[in-house]
Design a protein around this motif. Structure first.
Motif, PDB file in Angstrom:
ATOM      1  N   VAL A 192       0.649  -1.110  -0.032  1.00 51.01           N
ATOM      2  CA  VAL A 192      -0.098   0.666  -0.052  1.00 51.01           C
ATOM      3  C   VAL A 192       0.838   1.711   0.067  1.00 51.01           C
ATOM      4  CG1 VAL A 192      -2.059   0.890   1.468  1.00 51.01           C
ATOM      5  CG2 VAL A 192      -2.071  -1.100   0.808  1.00 51.01           C
ATOM      6  N   ALA A 193       0.313   1.886  -0.873  1.00 52.02           N
ATOM      7  CA  ALA A 193       1.382   3.448  -1.108  1.00 52.02           C
ATOM      8  C   ALA A 193       0.443   4.958  -0.325  1.00 52.02           C
ATOM      9  CB  ALA A 193       1.882   2.925  -2.832  1.00 52.02           C
ATOM     10  N   PRO A 194       0.959   5.984  -0.427  1.00 50.29           N
ATOM     11  CA  PRO A 194      -0.425   6.896  -0.057  1.00 50.29           C
ATOM     12  C   PRO A 194      -0.939   7.067  -0.657  1.00 50.29           C
ATOM     13  CG  PRO A 194       2.539   7.235   0.380  1.00 50.29           C
ATOM     14  CD  PRO A 194       1.960   6.192  -0.295  1.00 50.29           C
ATOM     15  N   ASP A 195      -2.186   7.481  -0.856  1.00 46.54           N
ATOM     16  CA  ASP A 195      -3.496   7.482  -1.282  1.00 46.54           C
ATOM     17  C   ASP A 195      -4.209   6.296  -1.657  1.00 46.54           C
ATOM     18  OD1 ASP A 195      -3.106  10.061  -0.606  1.00 46.54           O
ATOM     19  OD2 ASP A 195      -1.474  10.567  -2.657  1.00 46.54           O
TER      20      ASP A 195
ATOM     21  N   GLU B  94     -15.126   7.147  -6.996  1.00 42.25           N
ATOM     22  CA  GLU B  94     -15.450   7.999  -6.456  1.00 42.25           C
ATOM     23  C   GLU B  94     -14.586   8.874  -5.997  1.00 42.25           C
ATOM     24  OE1 GLU B  94     -19.110   6.973  -5.916  1.00 42.25           O
ATOM     25  OE2 GLU B  94     -19.677   6.549  -8.325  1.00 42.25           O
ATOM     26  N   GLN B  95     -14.407   9.161  -4.980  1.00 38.81           N
ATOM     27  CA  GLN B  95     -13.519   9.734  -3.873  1.00 38.81           C
ATOM     28  C   GLN B  95     -11.686   9.992  -4.282  1.00 38.81           C
ATOM     29  OE1 GLN B  95     -13.909   7.938  -0.150  1.00 38.81           O
ATOM     30  NE2 GLN B  95     -11.825   7.595   0.223  1.00 38.81           N
ATOM     31  N   GLY B  96     -11.868   9.023  -5.490  1.00 39.44           N
ATOM     32  CA  GLY B  96     -10.479   9.788  -6.413  1.00 39.44           C
ATOM     33  C   GLY B  96      -9.405   8.819  -5.705  1.00 39.44           C
ATOM     34  N   VAL B  97      -9.587   7.912  -4.875  1.00 40.28           N
ATOM     35  CA  VAL B  97      -8.999   5.907  -5.053  1.00 40.28           C
ATOM     36  C   VAL B  97      -8.899   5.921  -6.131  1.00 40.28           C
ATOM     37  CG1 VAL B  97      -8.343   4.683  -3.687  1.00 40.28           C
ATOM     38  CG2 VAL B  97      -9.678   6.373  -2.474  1.00 40.28           C
ATOM     39  N   ALA B  98      -7.380   5.582  -6.801  1.00 38.19           N
ATOM     40  CA  ALA B  98      -7.209   4.614  -8.378  1.00 38.19           C
ATOM     41  C   ALA B  98      -6.420   2.982  -8.006  1.00 38.19           C
ATOM     42  CB  ALA B  98      -6.189   5.253  -8.907  1.00 38.19           C
ATOM     43  N   ASP B  99      -5.897   3.336  -6.665  1.00 38.06           N
ATOM     44  CA  ASP B  99      -5.097   1.817  -6.486  1.00 38.06           C
ATOM     45  C   ASP B  99      -6.413   1.042  -5.017  1.00 38.06           C
ATOM     46  OD1 ASP B  99      -4.015   1.440  -8.805  1.00 38.06           O
ATOM     47  OD2 ASP B  99      -1.594   2.700  -7.731  1.00 38.06           O
ATOM     48  N   ARG B 100      -6.907   0.202  -5.757  1.00 37.85           N
ATOM     49  CA  ARG B 100      -7.989  -0.602  -4.190  1.00 37.85           C
ATOM     50  C   ARG B 100      -7.260  -2.078  -4.103  1.00 37.85           C
ATOM     51  NH1 ARG B 100     -12.395   1.235  -7.767  1.00 37.85           N
ATOM     52  NH2 ARG B 100      -9.839   0.636  -8.934  1.00 37.85           N
ATOM     53  N   HIS B 101      -6.777  -2.229  -2.821  1.00 41.06           N
ATOM     54  CA  HIS B 101      -6.275  -3.722  -2.802  1.00 41.06           C
ATOM     55  C   HIS B 101      -7.584  -3.815  -1.711  1.00 41.06           C
ATOM     56  CE1 HIS B 101      -2.078  -2.087  -3.325  1.00 41.06           C
ATOM     57  NE2 HIS B 101      -2.533  -0.913  -2.592  1.00 41.06           N
ATOM     58  N   MET B 102      -7.189  -5.937  -1.681  1.00 40.14           N
ATOM     59  CA  MET B 102      -8.835  -6.380  -1.061  1.00 40.14           C
ATOM     60  C   MET B 102      -7.768  -6.864   0.002  1.00 40.14           C
ATOM     61  SD  MET B 102     -11.434  -8.507  -2.772  1.00 40.14           S
ATOM     62  CE  MET B 102     -12.192  -7.045  -3.778  1.00 40.14           C
ATOM     63  N   LEU B 103      -8.735  -7.064   1.148  1.00 43.95           N
ATOM     64  CA  LEU B 103      -7.994  -8.058   1.736  1.00 43.95           C
ATOM     65  C   LEU B 103      -9.627  -8.788   2.452  1.00 43.95           C
ATOM     66  CD1 LEU B 103      -6.750 -10.003   4.165  1.00 43.95           C
ATOM     67  CD2 LEU B 103      -6.916  -7.668   5.635  1.00 43.95           C
TER      68      LEU B 103
END
Length: 227
Positions: free
Chosen positions: A42-45, A121-130
């Motif tokens: 996970v990177a910032p943003d 929609e809130q501007g988060v491009a890279d979305r990881h999953m757990l």
């Protein structure tokens, strides 16, 4: 040999193997390895979608925000499939969704989709999953159904730099079910306990350390409980 998880599973390995199965004999053994993997990815943003089937949603998010330094609470969404839900308003603006039970697979898939869309929609491009544990679902649903379900969730998280982490506990998971599921993933991290410390071994992950490697003392003892 000992080291940190970032030594054993370097960033460039995660860029090539984005869907990871984390397997160990029990929940207590496996945790906190998934959060350490996410800390490397996970990177910032970046954002994170979490599916919890046992640990309270609020507790899960608190611990992930604590253990994943770059993760911000506002970029974390949770799908709550626990039998007793947190008293949190079910509102996408709060990035919280509830489903009736861990085996409401359709409801969970829809909620994960909504969570991913909300973060986008809130501007988060890279979305990881757990996903907290496939074993909790396998105890009530056949492996063929769970395999299709896990594949669908992995597709929802299929972004260029996103990592998906799915733990499984071999003490409560049939060997045939385990073999069927592991083929969905780009790689696997095996976890075991030896003499009070955790050891990990990467399987099918190019660039990762080979053989069993003991994690450093701080990683071996932190987060031993997931509830």
């Amino acid at each position: 040999m000992s080291g940190t998880l970032s030594d054993i599973l370097p960033d460039d390995a995660l860029s090539r193997h984005r869907d990871l199965l984390v397997a160990g004999p029990s929940r207590e053994t496996v945790w906190p390895v998934p959060s350490h993997i996410l800390a490397s990815a996970v990177a910032p943003d970046d954002g994170l979608a979490v599916v919890t089937t046992r640990t309270a949603a609020r507790t899960m998010v608190d611990r992930l925000v604590r253990d994943v330094p770059a993760l911000e609470r506002d970029n974390t969404g949770v799908v709550d499939g626990t039998p007793t839900h947190d008293e949190v308003r079910v509102d996408p603006r709060e990035r919280y969704w509830s489903v009736p039970s861990p085996v409401d697979l359709t409801g969970t898939s829809m909620a994960v989709h909504d969570c991913m869309e909300t973060l986008w929609e809130q501007g988060v491009a890279d979305r990881h999953m757990l996903f907290d544990s496939l074993s909790n679902v396998l105890m009530s649903t056949d492996s063929e159904t769970v395999t299709r379900y896990a594949h669908q969730l992995l597709l929802l998280a299929n972004a260029t730099s996103a990592v998906s982490v799915f733990p499984i506990y071999t003490n409560v998971t049939d060997g045939t079910d385990f073999e069927r599921l592991k083929h969905l993933f780009d790689g696997m991290v095996r976890v075991r306990r030896r003499n009070g410390t955790r050891e990990v071994r990467c399987v099918g992950i190019d660039g990762a350390a080979t053989g069993w490697v003991r994690l450093g003392d701080s990683e071996a003892v932190s987060g031993a409980e997931a509830d």
